[in-house]
Design an enzyme around this catalytic site. Sequence first.
Site, short mmCIF file in Angstrom:
data_model
loop_
_atom_site.label_atom_id
_atom_site.label_comp_id
_atom_site.label_asym_id
_atom_site.label_seq_id
_atom_site.Cartn_x
_atom_site.Cartn_y
_atom_site.Cartn_z
CD GLU A 283 23.39 -14.04 1.33
OE1 GLU A 283 23.90 -12.97 1.62
OE2 GLU A 283 22.77 -14.74 2.16
CD GLU B 76 24.83 -16.78 7.95
OE1 GLU B 76 24.67 -15.69 7.38
OE2 GLU B 76 24.06 -17.75 7.78
#
Length: 918
Positions: free
Chosen positions: A495, A772
């Site tokens: 990502e 996260e």
Amino acid sequence: MVVSLFLVLSCAQEIVEKPKELTLSEGFKNPTGFYNANPTFSWKLPVSEQIKSQSAYQIVVASSKELLPDNADLWDSKKQKSTQSTFVKYQGKALKSRQKVYWQVRYWNQDEKASDWSEINSFELGLLNNSDWQAQWTGLDTAKDSIKGVRKFLMHRPQYLRKGFELASDVVSARLYITAKGVFDVHLNGKDVSDDVMTPGWTPYNHRIETLAYDVTKLLQTGKNALAVELASGWHSGRISRGRALYENFASPKILCQLEVVLKDGSKQTIVSDESWRGTTNGPIRLASVYDGEVYDANYEIPNWNTVAFDDSNWKSVEVEAIAKDVKLAPKRHHTVKNQIVLNDVEIVSVKENTSVFNMKQNMVGVPRVKVPMKKGDTLKIRFSEMLLKDNTFYTKNYRSAKSTDYYVAAKDGVVEYVPKFTFHGFQFLELSGYDKNAKPNASWVQGIVQHSNFEKNGTFTSSHDKLNQLQSNITWGLRDNFFDVPTDCPQRDERLGWTGDAQVIAPTALFNYSTHAFWTAWLQSLRENQSEHKNGLVPFIVPDVLQNKNGGSGWGDACVIVPWDIYNITGDVTVLEDSYESAKKWVGYYQSKVRKKPYIPIMHSFGDWLQPYPSKSLKKGNRGDTPKELINTAYFAHSAHLISKIAGVLGKTDDEKKYAALYKAVANAFENEFFDENGKFKQERQTQTSYLLGIYLELFQPETKLKAQNHLLEEIKNADYHLGTGFLGTPILPKVLDDMGEIDLMYKILFKETYPSWFYSINQGATTMWERWNSFSKEGGYNSQSMNSLNHYAYGAIGQWMYERIAGLASLAPGYKKIRIAPLPNTEFLTSASASVKTPYGKASSSWKIENASFSLDIVIPPGTSAEVHIPYGNKDNLLENGSIFTENSNLKLMSSDDNSVIILAEPGTYNFQTKL
């Protein structure tokens, strides 16, 4: 003699010290290849008892040093009666590509005494226009021999390109202008031109490609020279994210290179990338990928390939292509990525057969330097992981399809040294296998080279609590690790994208800790370029926008409004508001276009309160949390309209100021009526903290409703056992709302929670960066079974802003810290001291408090050109000591208010100590 000495001393006292720390635009210092032909100028006043403020200034700008200060041929501002010492706009003659410009400034202090002129500073403009380039895009057609990589994506062989040339006489000056569709490393006569990493960086390549300029005068010589470039795919021609990238992934990387030389005989010579260059793919870097790592085979090394002695006649002819008119070539407008720190404190975790695992003791981003004994023909395999599982096994599932593995093939027996060049990794643990079986692994085999965009440290924070200090460390590491040319969401998996929602929540914390002004404004330009692809004003949720999704996300796309507003308030730079104003209006227009049946309620995409803990099991998309997207859409629609109204006021656009203020009030009214009942209660059965936080913080309630909503919020926090229950959007505003409510002790209680979900929970699991998820990993259970478990995400680090501004008590009260608020909020249950400092546009400001022996002490520094509102949270004016003496008002300190428990003082620049009894 006595009279003469008195006169000398008197004259000496009249001298006002010259200004210091001169900078351009977003903080550039004497740059080469500068991007801005209409810069702004800033300077700081020296710290001196003579200097409290500035009453006037004069800037002179010239085409040579010799013309300064009296014969400035480009601009003389003359004496301007103004306190402004930051972001003064250039108003002189038009500047052009390659031009070198010199400037000085002086000021008059509060007593109208003039300072000496500053040191002479300079800047040299880069190539500002496509028409400045004679070069062509040059390289080999590696699409023909691309190799199947991970998940069948094609990977280009890295290229080795070179050009030999001769210079007829000694070199007076030389500039190398260069960029790439891909990433490059450039050499002149066998020497590195720079220490930059993964240049030129990442922009929306279909709109703009950044160029770099280097002063290479000292690298050239009379006679034969060689210009050589290593070129790999990088972001431009490699796989990005999920394989649906905008850019033509199979298009071969190319370089654009222009070396301009001025010779001693007065002639000029230009060497450009063109069809005369030669190239090969038979070099030692066999493969290189942002996500997948690098393969280096020493058997393919080409001795002296980048020197004049090398014969390249057997290399291939290159292909060229013209510069496209619709893609802007522009100088890089923020600093490149560089090697920043070397981690040497490494320990061996385990050794099993021919495999060893090393712990860097810090989750980091960059590359390793390995020095390992090997046997000829063997392959060293280097794998990476963020955390080991309970049984110390190596874990990479959270990297998803990113192989994140480097290989080194040895050409001879002995110790090899290897540093990957065209990739980067996010990791704390490193695994080596394939080394000499007879060797005993040693911790010295591995170093960690930390890489991030090149900005300076700007702020500090520390306290008496070890875990709060670890939280600060986790915040700052997470910021650096994810500021790799663009603000990425994570640095390790497949990502590493510029998610706008993550960016908008972290910007204030980032700007406090690091000098990221230029970093953010550069990224905002990319945002505007990607927004221009959408006629309806949509802002993509990642920038650069390689996913090409046609949905805009509330709370994410609002970065085009929120980030410029934050930059302005923290730096005082109005330019960012001017540059982003039309973009912000278009985004609000996008909201308006999504209103359907219900007035002012947009129906559009939203990621919700992303990764809210304990989402309802009935949710189809649990990652988006329980706060409905329609509520979030409406809240941010109102918020962006409100901010545009404020921005319009700053810019003097009175009609727009009124228009967007009215729109904000209309949307806010719709928000309250649609989602809350007459008792200020969220109408949905599943209550959420974020629904109340958004309404309160974004000023979407009527006063009486706000008070009711605050009580419901407190009830929800109590129901969560005084834990937070918020995701990416709710978490940053939770401390601000509780602060405004006067619930300081409650916020401390939430912040210092040890159990999930909390900031300290991850620390208790060994975190050295922000995560996260609130529970991405645990020592007992390993990785969370859900997808997306990055252990290096900065969004939840937004708590840093409250730590600096309220725990330590150091905040900007007027744009750019022109007025400072020093208002610490101690809580003796958790802390006995805290301090913060920040380099404001006017100089260093600091606030440091401690409690001992039933006494509260506050040390502060207020820089010249500012003032501060100082809130002392204990005692009263009668028992307040200032620098050891009973407080009395004077020219520097004015009492604003006092009661039995606090004192507020207006303070002029200086260094002060206040003490009072608890």
